[in-house]
Design a protein around this motif. Structure first.
Motif, mmCIF file in Angstrom:
data_model
loop_
_atom_site.group_PDB
_atom_site.id
_atom_site.type_symbol
_atom_site.label_atom_id
_atom_site.label_comp_id
_atom_site.label_asym_id
_atom_site.label_seq_id
_atom_site.Cartn_x
_atom_site.Cartn_y
_atom_site.Cartn_z
ATOM 1 N N GLY A 35 59.611 34.501 -51.365
ATOM 2 C CA GLY A 35 60.527 35.038 -52.363
ATOM 3 C C GLY A 35 61.749 35.751 -51.819
ATOM 4 N N HIS A 36 61.582 36.533 -50.779
ATOM 5 C CA HIS A 36 62.676 37.324 -50.204
ATOM 6 C C HIS A 36 62.688 37.101 -48.696
ATOM 7 C CE1 HIS A 36 63.068 39.479 -54.013
ATOM 8 N NE2 HIS A 36 61.745 39.483 -54.027
ATOM 9 N N PRO A 37 63.642 36.317 -48.173
ATOM 10 C CA PRO A 37 63.624 35.966 -46.752
ATOM 11 C C PRO A 37 63.732 37.160 -45.806
ATOM 12 C CG PRO A 37 65.597 35.107 -47.827
ATOM 13 C CD PRO A 37 64.738 35.687 -48.894
ATOM 14 N N GLU A 38 64.253 38.277 -46.295
ATOM 15 C CA GLU A 38 64.398 39.455 -45.436
ATOM 16 C C GLU A 38 63.089 40.232 -45.273
ATOM 17 O OE1 GLU A 38 65.316 40.782 -49.628
ATOM 18 O OE2 GLU A 38 65.762 39.023 -48.408
ATOM 19 N N LEU A 39 62.079 39.903 -46.056
ATOM 20 C CA LEU A 39 60.758 40.536 -45.971
ATOM 21 C C LEU A 39 59.763 39.503 -45.451
ATOM 22 C CD1 LEU A 39 60.747 42.371 -49.412
ATOM 23 C CD2 LEU A 39 61.263 43.352 -47.176
ATOM 24 N N PHE A 40 59.549 39.508 -44.153
ATOM 25 C CA PHE A 40 58.752 38.453 -43.543
ATOM 26 C C PHE A 40 57.664 39.013 -42.638
ATOM 27 C CE2 PHE A 40 62.463 39.242 -40.902
ATOM 28 C CZ PHE A 40 61.901 39.419 -39.632
ATOM 29 N N VAL A 41 56.715 38.155 -42.338
ATOM 30 C CA VAL A 41 55.695 38.451 -41.331
ATOM 31 C C VAL A 41 55.903 37.476 -40.181
ATOM 32 C CG1 VAL A 41 53.991 39.386 -42.935
ATOM 33 C CG2 VAL A 41 53.983 36.951 -42.421
ATOM 34 N N GLU A 42 55.525 37.915 -38.991
ATOM 35 C CA GLU A 42 55.613 37.052 -37.819
ATOM 36 C C GLU A 42 54.253 36.394 -37.608
ATOM 37 O OE1 GLU A 42 56.844 39.714 -34.740
ATOM 38 O OE2 GLU A 42 58.810 40.023 -35.639
ATOM 39 N N LEU A 43 54.253 35.071 -37.470
ATOM 40 C CA LEU A 43 53.014 34.320 -37.317
ATOM 41 C C LEU A 43 53.096 33.392 -36.110
ATOM 42 C CD1 LEU A 43 52.473 33.291 -41.044
ATOM 43 C CD2 LEU A 43 51.344 35.143 -39.822
ATOM 44 N N VAL A 44 51.931 33.011 -35.589
ATOM 45 C CA VAL A 44 51.827 32.058 -34.484
ATOM 46 C C VAL A 44 50.707 31.085 -34.820
ATOM 47 C CG1 VAL A 44 51.362 31.763 -32.024
ATOM 48 C CG2 VAL A 44 52.560 33.810 -32.811
ATOM 49 N N LEU A 45 51.005 29.787 -34.727
ATOM 50 C CA LEU A 45 50.007 28.745 -34.999
ATOM 51 C C LEU A 45 50.163 27.607 -33.997
ATOM 52 C CD1 LEU A 45 50.308 28.340 -38.890
ATOM 53 C CD2 LEU A 45 48.373 29.323 -37.643
ATOM 54 N N PRO A 46 49.087 26.889 -33.711
ATOM 55 C CA PRO A 46 49.235 25.641 -32.954
ATOM 56 C C PRO A 46 50.107 24.677 -33.764
ATOM 57 C CG PRO A 46 46.927 26.287 -33.110
ATOM 58 C CD PRO A 46 47.695 27.181 -34.041
ATOM 59 N N LYS A 47 50.768 23.756 -33.075
ATOM 60 C CA LYS A 47 51.715 22.859 -33.756
ATOM 61 C C LYS A 47 51.108 22.131 -34.953
ATOM 62 C CE LYS A 47 54.888 22.007 -30.029
ATOM 63 N NZ LYS A 47 55.620 21.050 -29.229
ATOM 64 N N GLU A 48 49.929 21.566 -34.786
ATOM 65 C CA GLU A 48 49.317 20.813 -35.885
ATOM 66 C C GLU A 48 49.037 21.713 -37.089
ATOM 67 O OE1 GLU A 48 45.127 18.628 -36.562
ATOM 68 O OE2 GLU A 48 46.284 17.854 -34.862
ATOM 69 N N ALA A 49 48.528 22.903 -36.830
ATOM 70 C CA ALA A 49 48.252 23.853 -37.917
ATOM 71 C C ALA A 49 49.557 24.299 -38.580
ATOM 72 C CB ALA A 49 47.484 25.063 -37.388
ATOM 73 N N PHE A 50 50.613 24.458 -37.791
ATOM 74 C CA PHE A 50 51.921 24.836 -38.332
ATOM 75 C C PHE A 50 52.430 23.772 -39.304
ATOM 76 C CE2 PHE A 50 56.593 24.478 -37.922
ATOM 77 C CZ PHE A 50 56.957 25.679 -38.510
ATOM 78 N N GLU A 51 52.306 22.513 -38.912
ATOM 79 C CA GLU A 51 52.758 21.421 -39.787
ATOM 80 C C GLU A 51 51.982 21.405 -41.102
ATOM 81 O OE1 GLU A 51 52.476 17.901 -37.378
ATOM 82 O OE2 GLU A 51 54.027 18.634 -36.004
ATOM 83 N N ILE A 52 50.669 21.616 -41.031
ATOM 84 C CA ILE A 52 49.841 21.680 -42.242
ATOM 85 C C ILE A 52 50.257 22.867 -43.097
ATOM 86 C CG2 ILE A 52 47.488 22.076 -43.085
ATOM 87 C CD1 ILE A 52 46.556 20.508 -40.530
ATOM 88 N N PHE A 53 50.474 24.017 -42.455
ATOM 89 C CA PHE A 53 50.903 25.237 -43.143
ATOM 90 C C PHE A 53 52.209 24.990 -43.906
ATOM 91 C CE2 PHE A 53 53.390 29.143 -43.222
ATOM 92 C CZ PHE A 53 52.486 30.081 -43.680
ATOM 93 N N CYS A 54 53.168 24.352 -43.241
ATOM 94 C CA CYS A 54 54.469 24.085 -43.867
ATOM 95 C C CYS A 54 54.341 23.153 -45.071
ATOM 96 C CB CYS A 54 55.436 23.503 -42.848
ATOM 97 S SG CYS A 54 55.972 24.691 -41.600
ATOM 98 N N LYS A 55 53.535 22.118 -44.933
ATOM 99 C CA LYS A 55 53.342 21.183 -46.052
ATOM 100 C C LYS A 55 52.637 21.875 -47.216
ATOM 101 C CE LYS A 55 53.291 16.998 -43.311
ATOM 102 N NZ LYS A 55 52.485 15.930 -42.723
ATOM 103 N N HIS A 56 51.608 22.634 -46.894
ATOM 104 C CA HIS A 56 50.838 23.319 -47.935
ATOM 105 C C HIS A 56 51.700 24.318 -48.721
ATOM 106 C CE1 HIS A 56 47.432 25.176 -49.933
ATOM 107 N NE2 HIS A 56 47.870 26.348 -49.543
#
Length: 86
Positions: A35-56
């Motif tokens: 909702g608000h790009p200035e309020l974010f969390v920093e995350l780290v994922l393996p590439k495959e999990a990142f792609e799934i996260f983005c699609k989801h």
């Protein structure tokens, strides 16, 4: 008074990401905001999990203007003046 028909529900809010890692890195480091790009969390994922996260989450990549504004605002809060580190 706000108009309830113009407000988005949590599930309707845009999800933003900003990738901070390099393309060849084993893990993807990224900022994630809802909702608000200035309020974010920093995350780290393996590439495959990142792609799934983005699609989801149907994410939107932050554009350069959005990134610039966020970075300037972060400097303001850290150093006292918008866009100036020293």
């Amino acid at each position: 008074m706000t108009n309830a028909t113009n407000e988005k529900t949590f599930d309707e809010m845009t999800r933003y990401i900003r990738v901070r890692s390099e393309p060849g890195d084993k893990f993807v480091e990224f900022d994630f905001a809802i909702g608000h790009p200035e309020l974010f969390v920093e995350l780290v994922l393996p590439k495959e999990a990142f792609e799934i996260f983005c699609k989801h989450n149907n994410v939107v990549h932050m554009d350069s203007e959005m990134i610039r504004e966020i970075d300037e605002d972060m400097m303001k809060w850290r150093f006292g003046e918008r866009g100036q580190r020293y």
